[in-house]
Design a protein around this motif. Sequence first.
Motif, mmCIF file in Angstrom:
data_model
loop_
_atom_site.group_PDB
_atom_site.id
_atom_site.type_symbol
_atom_site.label_atom_id
_atom_site.label_comp_id
_atom_site.label_asym_id
_atom_site.label_seq_id
_atom_site.Cartn_x
_atom_site.Cartn_y
_atom_site.Cartn_z
ATOM 1 N N GLU A 56 0.864 -1.189 0.000
ATOM 2 C CA GLU A 56 0.000 0.000 0.000
ATOM 3 C C GLU A 56 0.896 1.234 0.000
ATOM 4 O OE1 GLU A 56 -3.458 2.037 2.791
ATOM 5 O OE2 GLU A 56 -3.391 -0.150 2.572
ATOM 6 N N GLN A 57 0.513 2.247 -0.764
ATOM 7 C CA GLN A 57 1.292 3.474 -0.872
ATOM 8 C C GLN A 57 0.421 4.676 -0.558
ATOM 9 O OE1 GLN A 57 2.685 3.329 -4.903
ATOM 10 N NE2 GLN A 57 4.248 1.781 -4.488
ATOM 11 N N TYR A 58 1.052 5.699 -0.013
ATOM 12 C CA TYR A 58 0.347 6.924 0.343
ATOM 13 C C TYR A 58 1.325 8.083 0.225
ATOM 14 C CZ TYR A 58 -2.178 10.317 3.301
ATOM 15 O OH TYR A 58 -2.797 11.436 3.791
ATOM 16 N N LEU B 51 8.766 -0.858 5.785
ATOM 17 C CA LEU B 51 8.367 0.471 5.353
ATOM 18 C C LEU B 51 9.460 1.076 4.479
ATOM 19 C CD1 LEU B 51 7.130 1.951 8.765
ATOM 20 C CD2 LEU B 51 5.805 0.638 7.093
ATOM 21 N N GLU C 204 5.466 3.713 1.713
ATOM 22 C CA GLU C 204 5.071 2.424 1.152
ATOM 23 C C GLU C 204 5.195 1.355 2.225
ATOM 24 O OE1 GLU C 204 6.387 0.798 -2.896
ATOM 25 O OE2 GLU C 204 7.565 -0.386 -1.477
ATOM 26 N N THR C 205 4.139 0.606 2.437
ATOM 27 C CA THR C 205 4.125 -0.484 3.412
ATOM 28 C C THR C 205 3.955 -1.805 2.665
ATOM 29 O OG1 THR C 205 3.094 0.959 5.063
ATOM 30 C CG2 THR C 205 2.992 -1.415 5.462
ATOM 31 N N GLN D 217 -0.177 0.520 7.697
ATOM 32 C CA GLN D 217 0.110 1.756 6.969
ATOM 33 C C GLN D 217 -0.444 2.972 7.705
ATOM 34 O OE1 GLN D 217 1.651 2.357 4.012
ATOM 35 N NE2 GLN D 217 0.596 3.980 2.905
ATOM 36 N N SER E 76 1.722 6.237 9.001
ATOM 37 C CA SER E 76 1.477 7.580 8.465
ATOM 38 C C SER E 76 1.031 8.528 9.566
ATOM 39 C CB SER E 76 0.442 7.534 7.340
ATOM 40 O OG SER E 76 -0.811 7.079 7.815
#
Length: 397
Positions: A36-38, A98, A114-115, A144, A148
């Motif tokens: 998963e990305q943020y 991470l 990114e996790t 994630q 964050s």
Amino acid sequence: MSATTHLLIVLACLTPSVAATQTPSCPGGRASTAVEQYTWVEPHARDVVVQHVVKAITGLGYTFTDTTGPFVTAPKFSWPTNVVFKLWRGLLYPGATLTIEVEPTGPWTRVRLETRLQCETGQRPPPGHPQDVDFSTFVLSQTQAEASWAISSPLHRVKVRAFAESCAPLEEGDRKIEVCRRMAEAQRRNPEALRQYVLALARFYHARDAWKPLSELFALEGERASTYGEVGAAMLGARQFDDARKLFERATALWPADPTMPYHLGRAHLGLHAFGPATDAFAVAVRLDSTLADAHTFSAVALAQLGRLDDSRRHCAIATRYLEAALADRVADVDAWLGLAYCAGIVARDREAVSYFERALAIDASGARATPELVDVIKTSYGAVGPQPPAPLPQRP
């Protein structure tokens, strides 16, 4: 000793050798592909953000294996401390790494987190947790979210000391509103600074507070159709329908020949469940531009609520014709897919209706569900045929 030198020493102390990093093997050797990305922008200089990244991530129990480029952690195989996982700690944690990129963007900093999960464990949620939840998806999302939040939460309390040209890149929220407000106050004769402050308020459910700076913006540059359109769209997106109605009522008086103004006024009335005024506004829009497919779509929605089903189907037939012809140019437009979904649903083409709606959900899940009167028709189609794959994307000729 300079702050930069001190930071490098801290990083060196936190960075273990690769040989010292122990990575437990996955059960059955099944590595996970879940990721998963943020990405977001922090209104602070890079060195400030880096310090908080290091403190936050080590505080969660991770160690860094690389700090020369992106910050990369060693796999961590212990459950996050997040209270969400209270029921889960008797299960095997699949491990996570991470990767955090921290890059300047003007005077501010873009953070990309990114996790990655390490192992595919094949487990199900624990008793007491909904069993239809996918184990890996839930664990990844919460891991994630913990990382964050650990980075961004303390940065919210750091005073913003540098301003960019625009606050627009910041994530919507109260902090963005505060930064935009300060920028507008510091640049009182800059209409763009005021515009971004107004938009920040309108997009984050503070439409009522947007009227005063909006009037100041009008005093600076006059009343522009583009400003009404952008601010009104922000109000509609945040479901501030009464404020959007007031704005577009004024806009229809100022630009009576512009079909988009009564169309958006109709959307505001529809959001307020005022179906008669919504129908009237959409009628004005299609009288000004008979090819405005979305006005036909939502006119059909409003007319159906008034029991005028023949008129609703007539507008849907027109909407469908225009939407199908223009779909290749509107593949990322949720309203195009919603129009096709609704108009298929009211004539019982249920598989098409569900398939179109699934495509709308993939583009913007919140936007796809924004009009309950439309969604109710699609629910009937789901009941008839069940879930369907998203409609295929059209190919340009």
